[in-house]
Scaffold this motif. Structure first.
Motif, PDB file in Angstrom:
ATOM      1  N   SER A   1       0.834  -1.197   0.000  1.00  0.00           N
ATOM      2  CA  SER A   1       0.000   0.000   0.000  1.00  0.00           C
ATOM      3  C   SER A   1       0.868   1.247   0.000  1.00  0.00           C
ATOM      4  CB  SER A   1      -0.930   0.013   1.213  1.00  0.00           C
ATOM      5  OG  SER A   1      -0.186   0.155   2.393  1.00  0.00           O
ATOM      6  N   PHE A   2       0.235   2.330  -0.335  1.00  0.00           N
ATOM      7  CA  PHE A   2       0.901   3.634  -0.318  1.00  0.00           C
ATOM      8  C   PHE A   2      -0.087   4.617   0.263  1.00  0.00           C
ATOM      9  CE2 PHE A   2       2.432   7.624  -2.148  1.00  0.00           C
ATOM     10  CZ  PHE A   2       3.782   7.526  -1.851  1.00  0.00           C
ATOM     11  N   GLY A   3       0.303   5.298   1.307  1.00  0.00           N
ATOM     12  CA  GLY A   3      -0.599   6.232   1.966  1.00  0.00           C
ATOM     13  C   GLY A   3       0.177   7.355   2.612  1.00  0.00           C
ATOM     14  N   THR A   4      -0.488   8.075   3.465  1.00  0.00           N
ATOM     15  CA  THR A   4       0.125   9.192   4.188  1.00  0.00           C
ATOM     16  C   THR A   4       0.004   8.934   5.679  1.00  0.00           C
ATOM     17  OG1 THR A   4      -0.481  10.717   2.430  1.00  0.00           O
ATOM     18  CG2 THR A   4       0.052  11.688   4.545  1.00  0.00           C
ATOM     19  N   VAL A   5       1.090   9.178   6.366  1.00  0.00           N
ATOM     20  CA  VAL A   5       1.130   9.037   7.821  1.00  0.00           C
ATOM     21  C   VAL A   5       1.305  10.425   8.408  1.00  0.00           C
ATOM     22  CG1 VAL A   5       2.439   8.119   9.762  1.00  0.00           C
ATOM     23  CG2 VAL A   5       2.128   6.744   7.719  1.00  0.00           C
ATOM     24  N   THR A   6       0.448  10.782   9.334  1.00  0.00           N
ATOM     25  CA  THR A   6       0.580  12.047  10.042  1.00  0.00           C
ATOM     26  C   THR A   6       1.149  11.752  11.411  1.00  0.00           C
ATOM     27  OG1 THR A   6      -1.284  12.981   8.851  1.00  0.00           O
ATOM     28  CG2 THR A   6      -0.655  14.075  10.896  1.00  0.00           C
ATOM     29  N   GLU A   7       2.304  12.319  11.649  1.00  0.00           N
ATOM     30  CA  GLU A   7       2.998  12.085  12.911  1.00  0.00           C
ATOM     31  C   GLU A   7       2.906  13.329  13.779  1.00  0.00           C
ATOM     32  OE1 GLU A   7       7.484  11.123  14.490  1.00  0.00           O
ATOM     33  OE2 GLU A   7       6.964  10.702  12.425  1.00  0.00           O
ATOM     34  N   PRO A   8       2.266  13.214  14.929  1.00  0.00           N
ATOM     35  CA  PRO A   8       2.213  14.384  15.814  1.00  0.00           C
ATOM     36  C   PRO A   8       3.609  14.732  16.315  1.00  0.00           C
ATOM     37  CG  PRO A   8       1.289  12.456  16.891  1.00  0.00           C
ATOM     38  CD  PRO A   8       1.647  12.048  15.498  1.00  0.00           C
ATOM     39  N   SER A   9       3.868  16.000  16.448  1.00  0.00           N
ATOM     40  CA  SER A   9       5.155  16.456  16.966  1.00  0.00           C
ATOM     41  C   SER A   9       5.003  16.825  18.426  1.00  0.00           C
ATOM     42  CB  SER A   9       5.642  17.665  16.169  1.00  0.00           C
ATOM     43  OG  SER A   9       5.853  17.324  14.832  1.00  0.00           O
ATOM     44  N   SER A  10       5.995  16.503  19.188  1.00  0.00           N
ATOM     45  CA  SER A  10       5.962  16.873  20.600  1.00  0.00           C
ATOM     46  C   SER A  10       6.867  18.082  20.817  1.00  0.00           C
ATOM     47  CB  SER A  10       6.416  15.704  21.463  1.00  0.00           C
ATOM     48  OG  SER A  10       7.747  15.353  21.127  1.00  0.00           O
ATOM     49  N   GLY A  11       6.609  18.788  21.860  1.00  0.00           N
ATOM     50  CA  GLY A  11       7.453  19.919  22.213  1.00  0.00           C
ATOM     51  C   GLY A  11       7.079  21.185  21.477  1.00  0.00           C
ATOM     52  N   THR A  12       8.036  22.089  21.432  1.00  0.00           N
ATOM     53  CA  THR A  12       7.828  23.413  20.861  1.00  0.00           C
ATOM     54  C   THR A  12       8.616  23.559  19.564  1.00  0.00           C
ATOM     55  OG1 THR A  12       9.725  24.348  22.006  1.00  0.00           O
ATOM     56  CG2 THR A  12       7.605  24.392  23.182  1.00  0.00           C
ATOM     57  N   ARG A  13       8.411  24.691  18.915  1.00  0.00           N
ATOM     58  CA  ARG A  13       9.205  24.989  17.719  1.00  0.00           C
ATOM     59  C   ARG A  13      10.698  25.012  18.059  1.00  0.00           C
ATOM     60  NH1 ARG A  13       6.058  30.034  14.887  1.00  0.00           N
ATOM     61  NH2 ARG A  13       4.174  28.892  14.310  1.00  0.00           N
ATOM     62  N   GLY A  14      11.019  25.536  19.212  1.00  0.00           N
ATOM     63  CA  GLY A  14      12.425  25.564  19.644  1.00  0.00           C
ATOM     64  C   GLY A  14      13.010  24.165  19.773  1.00  0.00           C
ATOM     65  N   ASP A  15      12.212  23.239  20.317  1.00  0.00           N
ATOM     66  CA  ASP A  15      12.653  21.846  20.424  1.00  0.00           C
ATOM     67  C   ASP A  15      12.916  21.267  19.036  1.00  0.00           C
ATOM     68  OD1 ASP A  15      12.269  21.962  23.199  1.00  0.00           O
ATOM     69  OD2 ASP A  15      10.222  21.176  23.046  1.00  0.00           O
ATOM     70  N   MET A  16      12.006  21.562  18.109  1.00  0.00           N
ATOM     71  CA  MET A  16      12.161  21.041  16.749  1.00  0.00           C
ATOM     72  C   MET A  16      13.389  21.639  16.073  1.00  0.00           C
ATOM     73  SD  MET A  16       9.453  20.732  13.678  1.00  0.00           S
ATOM     74  CE  MET A  16       8.816  19.204  14.343  1.00  0.00           C
ATOM     75  N   LEU A  17      13.632  22.924  16.286  1.00  0.00           N
ATOM     76  CA  LEU A  17      14.814  23.563  15.713  1.00  0.00           C
ATOM     77  C   LEU A  17      16.076  22.872  16.208  1.00  0.00           C
ATOM     78  CD1 LEU A  17      16.274  25.751  14.101  1.00  0.00           C
ATOM     79  CD2 LEU A  17      15.959  27.288  16.058  1.00  0.00           C
ATOM     80  N   GLU A  18      16.134  22.551  17.472  1.00  0.00           N
ATOM     81  CA  GLU A  18      17.318  21.868  18.010  1.00  0.00           C
ATOM     82  C   GLU A  18      17.487  20.483  17.383  1.00  0.00           C
ATOM     83  OE1 GLU A  18      19.747  23.309  19.738  1.00  0.00           O
ATOM     84  OE2 GLU A  18      18.501  25.063  19.389  1.00  0.00           O
ATOM     85  N   ARG A  19      16.382  19.770  17.128  1.00  0.00           N
ATOM     86  CA  ARG A  19      16.479  18.467  16.455  1.00  0.00           C
ATOM     87  C   ARG A  19      16.951  18.639  15.015  1.00  0.00           C
ATOM     88  NH1 ARG A  19      11.697  17.647  19.379  1.00  0.00           N
ATOM     89  NH2 ARG A  19      10.395  17.955  17.542  1.00  0.00           N
ATOM     90  N   LEU A  20      16.452  19.685  14.331  1.00  0.00           N
ATOM     91  CA  LEU A  20      16.864  19.928  12.951  1.00  0.00           C
ATOM     92  C   LEU A  20      18.347  20.269  12.856  1.00  0.00           C
ATOM     93  CD1 LEU A  20      13.843  21.975  11.572  1.00  0.00           C
ATOM     94  CD2 LEU A  20      14.493  19.632  10.963  1.00  0.00           C
ATOM     95  N   ARG A  21      18.874  20.945  13.870  1.00  0.00           N
ATOM     96  CA  ARG A  21      20.303  21.292  13.863  1.00  0.00           C
ATOM     97  C   ARG A  21      21.199  20.057  13.781  1.00  0.00           C
ATOM     98  NH1 ARG A  21      20.945  26.656  14.939  1.00  0.00           N
ATOM     99  NH2 ARG A  21      19.454  27.629  16.327  1.00  0.00           N
ATOM    100  N   LEU A  22      20.702  18.907  14.181  1.00  0.00           N
ATOM    101  CA  LEU A  22      21.476  17.665  14.101  1.00  0.00           C
ATOM    102  C   LEU A  22      21.623  17.181  12.663  1.00  0.00           C
ATOM    103  CD1 LEU A  22      19.914  15.793  17.151  1.00  0.00           C
ATOM    104  CD2 LEU A  22      22.083  17.054  17.062  1.00  0.00           C
ATOM    105  N   ARG A  23      20.811  17.725  11.769  1.00  0.00           N
ATOM    106  CA  ARG A  23      20.844  17.430  10.331  1.00  0.00           C
ATOM    107  C   ARG A  23      20.762  15.935  10.034  1.00  0.00           C
ATOM    108  NH1 ARG A  23      25.165  21.931   9.960  1.00  0.00           N
ATOM    109  NH2 ARG A  23      23.825  23.699   9.566  1.00  0.00           N
ATOM    110  N   THR A  24      19.864  15.262  10.720  1.00  0.00           N
ATOM    111  CA  THR A  24      19.715  13.825  10.514  1.00  0.00           C
ATOM    112  C   THR A  24      18.796  13.496   9.344  1.00  0.00           C
ATOM    113  OG1 THR A  24      17.899  13.766  12.104  1.00  0.00           O
ATOM    114  CG2 THR A  24      20.111  13.297  12.939  1.00  0.00           C
ATOM    115  N   LEU A  25      18.118  14.490   8.778  1.00  0.00           N
ATOM    116  CA  LEU A  25      17.190  14.251   7.678  1.00  0.00           C
ATOM    117  C   LEU A  25      17.932  14.318   6.342  1.00  0.00           C
ATOM    118  CD1 LEU A  25      14.302  16.459   9.061  1.00  0.00           C
ATOM    119  CD2 LEU A  25      14.533  13.989   9.220  1.00  0.00           C
ATOM    120  N   SER A  26      17.617  13.417   5.428  1.00  0.00           N
ATOM    121  CA  SER A  26      18.368  13.295   4.182  1.00  0.00           C
ATOM    122  C   SER A  26      18.284  14.528   3.291  1.00  0.00           C
ATOM    123  CB  SER A  26      17.902  12.066   3.412  1.00  0.00           C
ATOM    124  OG  SER A  26      16.542  12.185   3.069  1.00  0.00           O
ATOM    125  N   PHE A  27      17.208  15.321   3.403  1.00  0.00           N
ATOM    126  CA  PHE A  27      17.118  16.475   2.505  1.00  0.00           C
ATOM    127  C   PHE A  27      18.204  17.512   2.784  1.00  0.00           C
ATOM    128  CE2 PHE A  27      15.262  19.354   5.509  1.00  0.00           C
ATOM    129  CZ  PHE A  27      14.357  18.627   6.265  1.00  0.00           C
TER     130      PHE A  27
END
Length: 69
Positions: free
Chosen positions: A2-28
């Motif tokens: 199958s092929f579908g869409t998964v919606t993943e809730p995010s926890s924390g704040t925008r600041g928390d997400m920014l700190e995770r993004l700084r790790l650059r673990t995403l392939s893009f």
């Protein structure tokens, strides 16, 4: 299977997400130049500074599900 869409809730704040993004673990991140990364993080930092307690956004991602034969 199958092929579908998964919606993943995010926890924390925008600041928390920014700190995770700084790790650059995403392939893009591999597709961005150093200048593009710097400009993008600068925009994110401004958004976090404007509303540090704002909840992190929710993301919807495509998901391909395979079955082993």
């Amino acid at each position: 299977a199958s092929f579908g869409t998964v919606t993943e809730p995010s926890s924390g704040t925008r600041g928390d997400m920014l700190e995770r993004l700084r790790l650059r673990t995403l392939s893009f991140f591999a597709h961005l130049s150093p200048d593009e990364l710097e400009a993008g993080f600068r925009c994110l930092e401004q958004a976090v500074a404007a509303d540090p307690g704002a909840p992190a956004p929710v993301f919807s991602e495509p998901l391909l599900t395979l079955e082993r034969c």
